[in-house]
Design a protein around this motif. Sequence first.
Motif, PDB file in Angstrom:
ATOM      1  N   ASN A 247       0.844  -1.153   0.114  1.00  0.00           N
ATOM      2  CA  ASN A 247      -0.040   0.072  -0.075  1.00  0.00           C
ATOM      3  C   ASN A 247       0.818   1.171   0.031  1.00  0.00           C
ATOM      4  OD1 ASN A 247      -2.490  -1.525   0.252  1.00  0.00           O
ATOM      5  ND2 ASN A 247      -2.240  -1.704   2.396  1.00  0.00           N
TER       6      ASN A 247
ATOM      7  N   ALA B 164       2.406  -4.533  -4.348  1.00  0.00           N
ATOM      8  CA  ALA B 164       1.324  -3.688  -4.870  1.00  0.00           C
ATOM      9  C   ALA B 164       0.760  -3.972  -6.217  1.00  0.00           C
ATOM     10  CB  ALA B 164       2.233  -2.381  -5.225  1.00  0.00           C
ATOM     11  N   PHE B 165       1.452  -4.800  -6.889  1.00  0.00           N
ATOM     12  CA  PHE B 165       0.566  -5.733  -8.172  1.00  0.00           C
ATOM     13  C   PHE B 165      -0.410  -6.428  -7.577  1.00  0.00           C
ATOM     14  CE2 PHE B 165       0.153  -9.342 -10.645  1.00  0.00           C
ATOM     15  CZ  PHE B 165      -0.168  -8.750 -11.911  1.00  0.00           C
TER      16      PHE B 165
ATOM     17  N   ASN C  45      -2.109  -6.571  -4.841  1.00  0.00           N
ATOM     18  CA  ASN C  45      -2.940  -5.947  -4.073  1.00  0.00           C
ATOM     19  C   ASN C  45      -4.066  -5.334  -5.316  1.00  0.00           C
ATOM     20  OD1 ASN C  45      -1.503  -6.427  -1.857  1.00  0.00           O
ATOM     21  ND2 ASN C  45      -1.453  -4.531  -1.154  1.00  0.00           N
ATOM     22  N   THR C  46      -3.581  -4.776  -5.977  1.00  0.00           N
ATOM     23  CA  THR C  46      -4.359  -4.199  -7.176  1.00  0.00           C
ATOM     24  C   THR C  46      -4.734  -4.953  -8.315  1.00  0.00           C
ATOM     25  OG1 THR C  46      -2.910  -2.144  -6.934  1.00  0.00           O
ATOM     26  CG2 THR C  46      -4.405  -2.216  -8.908  1.00  0.00           C
TER      27      THR C  46
ATOM     28  N   SER D 127      -5.906  -8.001  -7.407  1.00  0.00           N
ATOM     29  CA  SER D 127      -6.967  -8.549  -6.719  1.00  0.00           C
ATOM     30  C   SER D 127      -8.216  -7.879  -6.582  1.00  0.00           C
ATOM     31  CB  SER D 127      -6.287  -9.042  -5.156  1.00  0.00           C
ATOM     32  OG  SER D 127      -7.237  -9.483  -4.470  1.00  0.00           O
ATOM     33  N   GLU D 128      -8.103  -6.597  -6.365  1.00  0.00           N
ATOM     34  CA  GLU D 128      -9.375  -5.715  -6.201  1.00  0.00           C
ATOM     35  C   GLU D 128      -9.797  -5.376  -7.541  1.00  0.00           C
ATOM     36  OE1 GLU D 128      -8.346  -2.712  -3.311  1.00  0.00           O
ATOM     37  OE2 GLU D 128      -8.205  -4.310  -1.656  1.00  0.00           O
ATOM     38  N   SER D 129      -9.086  -5.360  -8.462  1.00  0.00           N
ATOM     39  CA  SER D 129      -9.456  -4.877  -9.718  1.00  0.00           C
ATOM     40  C   SER D 129     -10.255  -6.361 -10.338  1.00  0.00           C
ATOM     41  CB  SER D 129      -8.274  -4.826 -10.853  1.00  0.00           C
ATOM     42  OG  SER D 129      -7.594  -3.543 -10.318  1.00  0.00           O
TER      43      SER D 129
ATOM     44  N   ARG E 298     -11.236  -7.373   1.288  1.00  0.00           N
ATOM     45  CA  ARG E 298      -9.746  -7.436   1.858  1.00  0.00           C
ATOM     46  C   ARG E 298      -9.923  -7.765   3.197  1.00  0.00           C
ATOM     47  NH1 ARG E 298      -5.018  -2.978   1.666  1.00  0.00           N
ATOM     48  NH2 ARG E 298      -5.492  -2.805  -0.502  1.00  0.00           N
TER      49      ARG E 298
ATOM     50  N   SER F  46      -1.637  -0.421   6.316  1.00  0.00           N
ATOM     51  CA  SER F  46      -2.852  -0.030   5.255  1.00  0.00           C
ATOM     52  C   SER F  46      -3.375   1.339   5.359  1.00  0.00           C
ATOM     53  CB  SER F  46      -3.834  -1.106   5.512  1.00  0.00           C
ATOM     54  OG  SER F  46      -3.533  -2.415   5.172  1.00  0.00           O
TER      55      SER F  46
ATOM     56  N   GLN G 210      -2.984   4.218   2.654  1.00  0.00           N
ATOM     57  CA  GLN G 210      -4.087   4.803   2.092  1.00  0.00           C
ATOM     58  C   GLN G 210      -4.349   6.284   2.172  1.00  0.00           C
ATOM     59  OE1 GLN G 210      -7.246   2.299   2.406  1.00  0.00           O
ATOM     60  NE2 GLN G 210      -6.212   0.465   2.310  1.00  0.00           N
TER      61      GLN G 210
END
Length: 267
Positions: free
Chosen positions: A148, A162-163, A165-166, A168-170, A232, A243, A247
């Motif tokens: 994050n 970061a890849f 995290n992004t 997964s949520e995408s 998450r 986190s 953010q």
Amino acid sequence: MTLPEPNPNARAVVTGASSGIGTALAAELAARGHSLILVARRGDVMEELAATLRRTHGVEVDVRPCDLSDRDARTALVDELSAREVSVLCNNAGIATFGPVADLDPAYERAQVELNAVAVHDLTLAVLPGMLARGSGAILMVGSAAGNMAIPHNATYAASKAFVNTFSESLRGELKGSGVHVTLLAPGPVRTQTPDPADASIVDKLVPDALWVSSEYTAKLSLDALAANKMRVVPGIVGKAMSTAGQYTPRAIVAPIVGAFYKKLGG
């Protein structure tokens, strides 16, 4: 909402299954009745785990020794998973390095990106078409609270997570209503066992005992969140703090503070 029901033909896949969170995820899935495919480099360790899980829970357990950081080595696994009924995928395998990236081994840094990011992408794309065709499946992405924020002296790890995290949520947004769950696990420090003071790492020495969470707690919390189709899950005080800071706090403020701590880890 729940995880896909166990059935004799389906497998839950856990990468990085030879230690830590991976071992705990495998044990928790087996306790819930899921037959498994365990993936990691250390085949002998996984065979011992597989024997225990078969004996304790009566499930089928397949062992696939594989260095997921090696693109050629993982091709056979990707092909196998593409052809099998995979009900749950836990993308857990990962490594980290500490220190100025210019001082680190470039080959190992590339392997870290390959394992932490590219292999996650490959395995997800291998199982996703089958899950969508069945209208059922669950994918747990093990990212990190470190993904994050910018973290000097932990640059490759933070960037690769970061890849995850992004991604997964995408992906979760794309799969809404499909019957396929995607949950991101973004933990802080997770302890697999109480360290001997004589052998304690610098991480063990710098992070107080009260701020660690166990791999067993992390695994149960993660699979419960995946069953509930949560976006998450962040276990532990440190993970939640990282986190939140990542953010909501300007990176120009956070990066030097966090980087100073990680510099000690690299030392």
